[in-house]
Design a protein around this motif. Structure first.
Motif, PDB file in Angstrom:
ATOM      1  N   ALA A  23       0.434   5.036   5.086  1.00  0.00           N
ATOM      2  CA  ALA A  23       0.298   5.140   3.622  1.00  0.00           C
ATOM      3  C   ALA A  23       0.944   3.936   2.941  1.00  0.00           C
ATOM      4  N   SER A  24       0.449   3.604   1.766  1.00  0.00           N
ATOM      5  CA  SER A  24       0.986   2.459   1.012  1.00  0.00           C
ATOM      6  C   SER A  24       2.446   2.690   0.625  1.00  0.00           C
ATOM      7  N   GLY A  25       3.259   1.634   0.772  1.00  0.00           N
ATOM      8  CA  GLY A  25       4.649   1.700   0.318  1.00  0.00           C
ATOM      9  C   GLY A  25       5.649   1.861   1.435  1.00  0.00           C
ATOM     10  N   SER A  47      -1.384  -1.613   2.978  1.00  0.00           N
ATOM     11  CA  SER A  47      -0.231  -2.417   2.546  1.00  0.00           C
ATOM     12  C   SER A  47       0.493  -1.740   1.378  1.00  0.00           C
ATOM     13  N   LYS A  48       1.676  -2.213   1.061  1.00  0.00           N
ATOM     14  CA  LYS A  48       2.346  -1.905  -0.213  1.00  0.00           C
ATOM     15  C   LYS A  48       1.410  -2.352  -1.341  1.00  0.00           C
ATOM     16  N   SER A  49       1.477  -1.724  -2.508  1.00  0.00           N
ATOM     17  CA  SER A  49       0.631  -2.171  -3.622  1.00  0.00           C
ATOM     18  C   SER A  49       1.075  -3.556  -4.098  1.00  0.00           C
ATOM     19  N   LEU A  50       0.096  -4.463  -4.159  1.00  0.00           N
ATOM     20  CA  LEU A  50       0.359  -5.840  -4.600  1.00  0.00           C
ATOM     21  C   LEU A  50      -0.115  -6.024  -6.025  1.00  0.00           C
ATOM     22  N   ILE A  72      12.282  11.948  -3.617  1.00  0.00           N
ATOM     23  CA  ILE A  72      11.833  11.426  -4.913  1.00  0.00           C
ATOM     24  C   ILE A  72      12.164   9.937  -4.916  1.00  0.00           C
ATOM     25  N   ASN A  73      11.168   9.109  -5.253  1.00  0.00           N
ATOM     26  CA  ASN A  73      11.435   7.672  -5.292  1.00  0.00           C
ATOM     27  C   ASN A  73      10.975   7.062  -6.601  1.00  0.00           C
ATOM     28  N   ALA A  74      11.723   6.048  -7.023  1.00  0.00           N
ATOM     29  CA  ALA A  74      11.260   5.176  -8.102  1.00  0.00           C
ATOM     30  C   ALA A  74      11.663   3.762  -7.697  1.00  0.00           C
ATOM     31  N   ILE A 125      -7.150   0.956  -4.476  1.00  0.00           N
ATOM     32  CA  ILE A 125      -6.739   0.642  -5.848  1.00  0.00           C
ATOM     33  C   ILE A 125      -5.798   1.740  -6.312  1.00  0.00           C
ATOM     34  N   ASN A 126      -4.555   1.348  -6.557  1.00  0.00           N
ATOM     35  CA  ASN A 126      -3.518   2.320  -6.930  1.00  0.00           C
ATOM     36  C   ASN A 126      -3.604   2.598  -8.430  1.00  0.00           C
ATOM     37  N   LEU A 127      -4.187   3.734  -8.780  1.00  0.00           N
ATOM     38  CA  LEU A 127      -4.277   4.135 -10.188  1.00  0.00           C
ATOM     39  C   LEU A 127      -3.341   5.302 -10.456  1.00  0.00           C
ATOM     40  N   ILE A 163     -10.058   4.606  -4.094  1.00  0.00           N
ATOM     41  CA  ILE A 163      -9.278   4.783  -5.310  1.00  0.00           C
ATOM     42  C   ILE A 163      -8.164   5.776  -5.019  1.00  0.00           C
ATOM     43  N   LYS A 164      -6.926   5.323  -5.189  1.00  0.00           N
ATOM     44  CA  LYS A 164      -5.784   6.207  -4.907  1.00  0.00           C
ATOM     45  C   LYS A 164      -5.478   7.036  -6.154  1.00  0.00           C
ATOM     46  N   LEU A 165      -5.659   8.343  -6.025  1.00  0.00           N
ATOM     47  CA  LEU A 165      -5.541   9.254  -7.162  1.00  0.00           C
ATOM     48  C   LEU A 165      -4.202   9.977  -7.159  1.00  0.00           C
ATOM     49  N   ALA A 189      -6.189  10.856  -1.745  1.00  0.00           N
ATOM     50  CA  ALA A 189      -5.539  11.907  -2.533  1.00  0.00           C
ATOM     51  C   ALA A 189      -4.393  12.499  -1.689  1.00  0.00           C
ATOM     52  N   ILE A 190      -3.150  12.402  -2.177  1.00  0.00           N
ATOM     53  CA  ILE A 190      -2.748  12.007  -3.502  1.00  0.00           C
ATOM     54  C   ILE A 190      -1.520  11.094  -3.433  1.00  0.00           C
ATOM     55  N   ASN A 191      -1.218  10.476  -4.574  1.00  0.00           N
ATOM     56  CA  ASN A 191       0.033   9.741  -4.730  1.00  0.00           C
ATOM     57  C   ASN A 191       1.154  10.747  -5.023  1.00  0.00           C
ATOM     58  N   THR A 192       2.356  10.233  -5.199  1.00  0.00           N
ATOM     59  CA  THR A 192       3.487  11.109  -5.541  1.00  0.00           C
ATOM     60  C   THR A 192       3.294  11.699  -6.946  1.00  0.00           C
ATOM     61  N   SER A 215       7.474  13.053  -2.952  1.00  0.00           N
ATOM     62  CA  SER A 215       6.653  12.915  -1.743  1.00  0.00           C
ATOM     63  C   SER A 215       7.177  13.865  -0.674  1.00  0.00           C
ATOM     64  N   GLY A 216       6.451  13.933   0.428  1.00  0.00           N
ATOM     65  CA  GLY A 216       6.897  14.753   1.554  1.00  0.00           C
ATOM     66  C   GLY A 216       6.466  16.201   1.447  1.00  0.00           C
ATOM     67  N   ARG A 217       7.228  17.049   2.128  1.00  0.00           N
ATOM     68  CA  ARG A 217       6.869  18.458   2.336  1.00  0.00           C
ATOM     69  C   ARG A 217       6.421  19.186   1.057  1.00  0.00           C
ATOM     70  N   GLY A 242       0.003  13.223   1.804  1.00  0.00           N
ATOM     71  CA  GLY A 242       1.031  14.005   1.136  1.00  0.00           C
ATOM     72  C   GLY A 242       1.674  15.005   2.073  1.00  0.00           C
ATOM     73  N   GLY A 243       2.851  14.676   2.571  1.00  0.00           N
ATOM     74  CA  GLY A 243       3.626  15.646   3.354  1.00  0.00           C
ATOM     75  C   GLY A 243       3.143  15.866   4.772  1.00  0.00           C
ATOM     76  N   ILE A 244       2.541  14.856   5.381  1.00  0.00           N
ATOM     77  CA  ILE A 244       2.084  15.025   6.773  1.00  0.00           C
ATOM     78  C   ILE A 244       3.188  14.557   7.721  1.00  0.00           C
ATOM     79  N   ILE A 263       0.020   8.658   6.320  1.00  0.00           N
ATOM     80  CA  ILE A 263       1.355   9.164   6.609  1.00  0.00           C
ATOM     81  C   ILE A 263       2.387   8.207   6.025  1.00  0.00           C
ATOM     82  N   GLY A 264       3.298   8.745   5.215  1.00  0.00           N
ATOM     83  CA  GLY A 264       4.344   7.921   4.600  1.00  0.00           C
ATOM     84  C   GLY A 264       5.713   8.458   4.915  1.00  0.00           C
ATOM     85  N   SER A 265       6.139   9.475   4.162  1.00  0.00           N
ATOM     86  CA  SER A 265       7.496  10.021   4.319  1.00  0.00           C
ATOM     87  C   SER A 265       7.800  10.439   5.756  1.00  0.00           C
ATOM     88  N   GLY A 266       6.805  10.884   6.475  1.00  0.00           N
ATOM     89  CA  GLY A 266       6.992  11.321   7.867  1.00  0.00           C
ATOM     90  C   GLY A 266       7.580  10.228   8.741  1.00  0.00           C
TER      91      GLY A 266
HETATM   92  C1  LIG Z   1       9.285   4.710  -1.325  1.00  0.00           C
HETATM   93  C2  LIG Z   1       7.833   4.908  -1.619  1.00  0.00           C
HETATM   94  C3  LIG Z   1       7.052   3.833  -2.035  1.00  0.00           C
HETATM   95  C4  LIG Z   1       5.695   4.014  -2.326  1.00  0.00           C
HETATM   96  N1  LIG Z   1       4.930   2.956  -2.727  1.00  0.00           N
HETATM   97  C5  LIG Z   1       3.607   3.116  -2.984  1.00  0.00           C
HETATM   98  C6  LIG Z   1       2.799   2.008  -3.389  1.00  0.00           C
HETATM   99  O1  LIG Z   1       3.243   0.870  -3.494  1.00  0.00           O
HETATM  100  N2  LIG Z   1       1.481   2.254  -3.640  1.00  0.00           N
HETATM  101  C7  LIG Z   1       0.910   3.492  -3.518  1.00  0.00           C
HETATM  102  O2  LIG Z   1      -0.301   3.645  -3.764  1.00  0.00           O
HETATM  103  N3  LIG Z   1       1.654   4.558  -3.123  1.00  0.00           N
HETATM  104  C8  LIG Z   1       2.980   4.388  -2.856  1.00  0.00           C
HETATM  105  N4  LIG Z   1       3.728   5.467  -2.457  1.00  0.00           N
HETATM  106  C9  LIG Z   1       3.080   6.789  -2.305  1.00  0.00           C
HETATM  107  C10 LIG Z   1       2.660   7.032  -0.854  1.00  0.00           C
HETATM  108  O3  LIG Z   1       1.698   6.110  -0.410  1.00  0.00           O
HETATM  109  C11 LIG Z   1       2.107   8.464  -0.689  1.00  0.00           C
HETATM  110  O4  LIG Z   1       0.983   8.634  -1.531  1.00  0.00           O
HETATM  111  C12 LIG Z   1       3.137   9.536  -1.005  1.00  0.00           C
HETATM  112  O5  LIG Z   1       4.429   9.170  -0.564  1.00  0.00           O
HETATM  113  C13 LIG Z   1       2.756  10.891  -0.399  1.00  0.00           C
HETATM  114  O6  LIG Z   1       2.686  10.807   0.998  1.00  0.00           O
HETATM  115  P1  LIG Z   1       3.913  11.241   1.960  1.00  0.00           P
HETATM  116  O7  LIG Z   1       4.309  12.623   1.549  1.00  0.00           O
HETATM  117  O8  LIG Z   1       3.363  11.156   3.354  1.00  0.00           O
HETATM  118  O9  LIG Z   1       5.008  10.248   1.743  1.00  0.00           O
HETATM  119  C14 LIG Z   1       5.104   5.307  -2.189  1.00  0.00           C
HETATM  120  C15 LIG Z   1       5.893   6.386  -1.765  1.00  0.00           C
HETATM  121  C16 LIG Z   1       7.247   6.208  -1.491  1.00  0.00           C
HETATM  122  C17 LIG Z   1       8.064   7.396  -1.046  1.00  0.00           C
END
Ligand SMILES: Cc1cc2nc3c(=O)[nH]c(=O)nc-3n(C[C@H](O)[C@H](O)[C@H](O)COP(=O)(O)O)c2cc1C
Length: 304
Positions: A23-25, A47-50, A72-74, A125-127, A163-165, A189-192, A215-217, A242-244, A263-266
């Motif tokens: 997953a991106s990020g 990739s990370k969103s550019l 939770i991330n910002a 495309i991260n929307l 399209i990332k929703l 589907a889906i972003n955080t 994100s996550g569980r 989301g949460g895999i 897969i991201g948080s996993g």
């Molecule tokens: C630290 C972090 C950075 C992230 N950066 C991006 C990003 O740059 N672009 C994007 O589309 N999603 C980003 N995401 C969202 C993830 O790609 C994903 O949609 C979200 O974390 C849910 O999946 P997960 O539960 O497997 O982590 C980010 C999530 C986290 C936790």
């Protein structure tokens, strides 16, 4: 003799050795990491969103772990900008999708024109980033802007676009409909989701940006519902996210209608071996159930 089930998936212009994607990020900015994660078993990488210019991101703390595998991330879309990233991946040989973020359609033209010349599979495309002003979900909540961005990217590339929703103020089904009308190849589907947590001792929000993305569980049931509804009602290929953490989570998304899973948080709790573990688990599940191909189970839950 029983044949081993195939994990190969073909959808939306992609042909992947298995349905697991980064997953991106997450570790998504550097060629060495792409090589490592692909070697460890991922079917594809995002990739990370550019963005058009580098973004520094927010001050720490930018990520907080909650109980039970949720976060939770910002981070603030911190990235080196598309030109530096293009130089980084000039020798890329991995199946890589580049995630792009921008405030309006004109941001995307130079990015796609430059990146299109490189060895990449396509674009996401991260929307839907929920915590950066005038990017991500603020753009995703503006339906006319969403349409203009997808149309512009579509005009400037023949490669697949996804399209990332996210779940913001606008129904994901409306956004997925626009994605389909504007000839995107699929949606992710889906972003955080916008979320926050507060420290009881200091009385203050924990993240420097106060509000971040969950994100996550805790995200998983919302993500599964989104995949199910988009796939069934809109009929556009969906990548679930989301949460895999386990193969069981991944199978649930496939049954809901996901053609592949991100897969991201996993990775944070299990490490990059997670792609191999999930693929192995899916294969065993298919074997036990008597399916020959992972694509046979995509959307099975929609029959009921
Ligand atoms: C630290 C972090 C950075 C992230 N950066 C991006 C990003 O740059 N672009 C994007 O589309 N999603 C980003 N995401 C969202 C993830 O790609 C994903 O949609 C979200 O974390 C849910 O999946 P997960 O539960 O497997 O982590 C980010 C999530 C986290 C936790």
């Amino acid at each position: 003799m029983i044949n081993t089930p195939s994990l190969n998936v073909e959808f939306a212009g992609l042909n992947l050795r298995n349905p697991t994607m980064l997953a991106s990020g997450f570790m998504g900015i550097n060629q060495d990491n792409f090589d490592r994660i692909y070697k460890s078993g991922a079917g594809c990488l995002v990739s990370k969103s550019l963005s058009i210019r580098p973004i520094e991101g927010y001050y720490n703390p930018t990520v907080v772990a909650l109980n039970g595998k949720s976060y939770i991330n910002a981070v603030g879309l911190a990235n080196p900008g598309f030109e530096a990233f293009a130089a980084e991946i000039v020798d890329n040989t991995t199946p890589l999708i580049v995630s792009l973020v921008g405030s309006c359609q004109s941001d995307f033209i130079p990015m796609v024109k430059r990146l299109d010349r490189l060895h990449i599979l396509g674009y996401e495309i991260n929307l839907s980033c929920p915590h950066v002003k005038k990017m991500g979900i603020e753009v995703g909540d503006d339906l006319e802007m969403v349409r203009a961005i997808i149309r512009t990217v579509r005009r400037n590339t023949k490669k697949p676009i996804f399209i990332k929703l996210g779940v913001g103020n606008v129904d994901v089904l409306k956004l997925a409909t626009i994605a389909k009308e504007e000839a995107a190849n699929g949606v992710t589907a889906i972003n955080t989701i916008r979320a926050m947590t507060i420290d009881l001792q200091t009385y203050s929000p924990v993240l420097s940006n106060k509000i971040g993305g969950l994100s996550g569980r805790s995200l998983k049931p919302v993500a599964v519902r989104s995949v199910y509804e988009i796939s069934m009602k809109i009929g556009i290929p969906v990548i679930g996210c989301g949460g895999i953490f386990t193969w069981e989570d991944a199978v649930e998304f496939l049954l809901a209608g996901a053609s592949a899973v991100q897969i991201g948080s996993g990775i944070g709790t299990i490490g990059i071996n997670i792609f191999h573990l999930i693929s192995r688990g899916i294969r065993k599940y298919l074997e036990n159930k008597g399916f020959g191909n992972v694509q046979d189970i995509v959307g099975m839950a929609q029959k009921y």
